[in-house]
Design a protein around this motif. Structure first.
Motif, PDB file in Angstrom:
ATOM      1  N   PHE A  21       0.820  -1.220   0.000  1.00 14.38           N
ATOM      2  CA  PHE A  21       0.000   0.000   0.000  1.00 14.38           C
ATOM      3  C   PHE A  21       0.854   1.270   0.000  1.00 14.38           C
ATOM      4  O   PHE A  21       0.446   2.299  -0.539  1.00 14.38           O
ATOM      5  CB  PHE A  21      -0.968   0.003   1.180  1.00 14.38           C
ATOM      6  N   ALA A  22       2.034   1.185   0.598  1.00 14.03           N
ATOM      7  CA  ALA A  22       2.927   2.350   0.608  1.00 14.03           C
ATOM      8  C   ALA A  22       3.361   2.736  -0.802  1.00 14.03           C
ATOM      9  O   ALA A  22       3.707   3.890  -1.059  1.00 14.03           O
ATOM     10  CB  ALA A  22       4.158   2.064   1.468  1.00 14.03           C
ATOM     11  N   LYS A  23       3.319   1.774  -1.715  1.00 13.74           N
ATOM     12  CA  LYS A  23       3.712   2.015  -3.102  1.00 13.74           C
ATOM     13  C   LYS A  23       2.512   2.321  -3.988  1.00 13.74           C
ATOM     14  O   LYS A  23       2.663   2.410  -5.214  1.00 13.74           O
ATOM     15  CB  LYS A  23       4.443   0.794  -3.652  1.00 13.74           C
ATOM     16  N   THR A  24       1.326   2.472  -3.383  1.00 16.22           N
ATOM     17  CA  THR A  24       0.098   2.660  -4.158  1.00 16.22           C
ATOM     18  C   THR A  24      -0.496   4.035  -3.882  1.00 16.22           C
ATOM     19  O   THR A  24      -1.149   4.236  -2.843  1.00 16.22           O
ATOM     20  CB  THR A  24      -0.930   1.557  -3.819  1.00 16.22           C
ATOM     21  N   PRO A  25      -0.319   4.986  -4.773  1.00 18.20           N
ATOM     22  CA  PRO A  25      -0.913   6.315  -4.573  1.00 18.20           C
ATOM     23  C   PRO A  25      -2.444   6.218  -4.509  1.00 18.20           C
ATOM     24  O   PRO A  25      -3.059   5.391  -5.183  1.00 18.20           O
ATOM     25  CB  PRO A  25      -0.476   7.080  -5.836  1.00 18.20           C
ATOM     26  N   GLY A  26      -3.030   7.064  -3.676  1.00 17.67           N
ATOM     27  CA  GLY A  26      -4.485   7.079  -3.566  1.00 17.67           C
ATOM     28  C   GLY A  26      -5.035   6.192  -2.468  1.00 17.67           C
ATOM     29  O   GLY A  26      -6.226   6.233  -2.166  1.00 17.67           O
ATOM     30  N   VAL A  27      -4.168   5.380  -1.842  1.00 18.50           N
ATOM     31  CA  VAL A  27      -4.596   4.489  -0.763  1.00 18.50           C
ATOM     32  C   VAL A  27      -4.190   5.082   0.576  1.00 18.50           C
ATOM     33  O   VAL A  27      -3.040   5.479   0.777  1.00 18.50           O
ATOM     34  CB  VAL A  27      -3.985   3.079  -0.928  1.00 18.50           C
TER      35      VAL A  27
END
Length: 365
Positions: free
Chosen positions: A187-193
């Motif tokens: 999730f740290a690598k997923t923008p918008g989360v």
């Protein structure tokens, strides 16, 4: 030098096994030169921690393997009573039972009894904690990553790339923390989360999930994604429904492939979208087969990966067929390789090399 078969619990002590983290080579089924353990019965016993569905699946697989290999099958259920689990293990060892599989809510409390069973020459199988002649573990980081990846694909395809996420963790159990490290990393690598809650329910069951999620909803009423073990996420789903905050386009995902989670996934319109299956009947059957091999004087793996499978409505039919008939999976090398991976070699003659450290195939990565 290994001790001879013990005649009573508490008799002469034996070797401590492999206590340092070790990377095992792939299992070699062609190894020869082993002997049958003398003086032990052709029996397979299962000391079962409780009646949780996951452990019932282990029972199904073990019982089927015992029947297929001509072993008498014995089972006792401790119902989370640790002294009873210790007593049952000791009783099976004193009766010279040839193969034992045990699970317990307190692995440290049963470890000495399991060691004595190993010293007696018997097969000992465990799930995650040592000691064992065959230790099973899931690659925990890969398990958590599989669930996180499934949710991220859903967020991107169905939620416009944005989501408020709740992680219901089991970080109090050291063996399971890599699951949640993988989720946080993904999730740290997923923008918008945005992770709005990262918390371990107490207790870690359906009721704990319900109470924890009910509290989370007071501050964050609009949740898009909830991840954790099946039981706690099912409790979270109940809390969402009670609060009127459940939506068909939410992504709730769990780990274990428990029947109630499977039932939710099959509905099609449930927020519960996926469960990472660690197919307990399949690995239970494999463990039972290797127990029989041990008693026949064959070499077996020291360790075995339970490979995570993202269970969705698309692959449900094949998964359920495999749960019902794990023998067919075991007989098919290709299907078996999607569920299990095996490492190391051990037999009665080399039982001083039993696993006595918290093995994981991910330890060297």
């Amino acid at each position: 030098m290994l001790v001879a078969s013990l005649t009573a619990v508490g008799a002469q002590e034996g070797p401590s096994g492999i206590t340092q983290r070790t990377v095992f080579a792939p299992f070699d089924p062609t190894q020869r030169g082993c002997h049958k353990p003398p003086g032990l019965t052709k029996e397979l016993a299962y000391v079962q921690e409780n009646e949780r569905e996951f452990l019932q699946g282990v029972n199904h697989g073990l019982e089927m393997a015992a029947k297929d290999r001509g072993l008498k099958y014995l089972r006792s259920v401790a119902e989370n009573n640790v002294p009873k689990a210790v007593e049952d293990i000791n009783a099976y060892q004193a009766a010279k039972v040839g193969a034992l599989v045990a699970t317990s809510s307190d692995p440290t409390a049963v470890s000495s009894s399991l060691q004595r069973t190993i010293w007696s020459g018997a097969f000992v199988g465990t799930i995650v904690p040592p000691p064992a002649t065959l230790l099973l573990n899931a690659p925990q980081y890969a398990t958590g990553k599989a669930l996180a990846d499934a949710s991220i694909n859903y967020i991107k395809s169905q939620l416009g790339g944005k989501a408020k996420v709740v992680l219901l963790t089991q970080d109090t159990m050291e063996y399971l923390t890599p699951r949640f490290e993988a989720m946080r990393d993904a999730f740290a690598k997923t923008p918008g989360v945005t992770i709005v809650a990262d918390i371990a329910p107490t207790p870690v069951n359906k009721e704990g999930g319900f109470v924890t999620m009910s509290t989370v909803l007071l501050a964050n009423p609009d949740i898009d994604v909830v991840l954790g073990g099946d039981a706690v996420v099912l409790g979270a789903l109940k809390a969402l429904r009670v609060a009127g905050k459940d939506r068909p386009n939410q992504f709730l995902g769990g780990i274990d492939g428990e029947p109630e989670a499977v039932s939710e996934i099959k509905k099609g319109n449930s927020p519960f979208k996926a469960s990472i299956s660690l197919s307990s009947p399949v690995f239970g059957y494999a463990m039972g087969q290797f127990a029989a091999d041990w008693l026949d004087g064959k070499s077996i793996p020291q360790a075995m990966d339970i490979l995570p499978i993202a269970l969705t409505s698309e692959n449900m039919a094949q998964y359920e067929a495999d749960l019902e008939n794990p023998a067919a999976v075991y007989a098919d090398p290709i299907r078996k390789s999607t569920y299990l991976k095996m490492y190391g070699n051990i037999c009665y003659d080399t039982r001083d090399q039993y696993v006595n450290f918290p093995w994981s195939s991910e330890s060297s990565k």
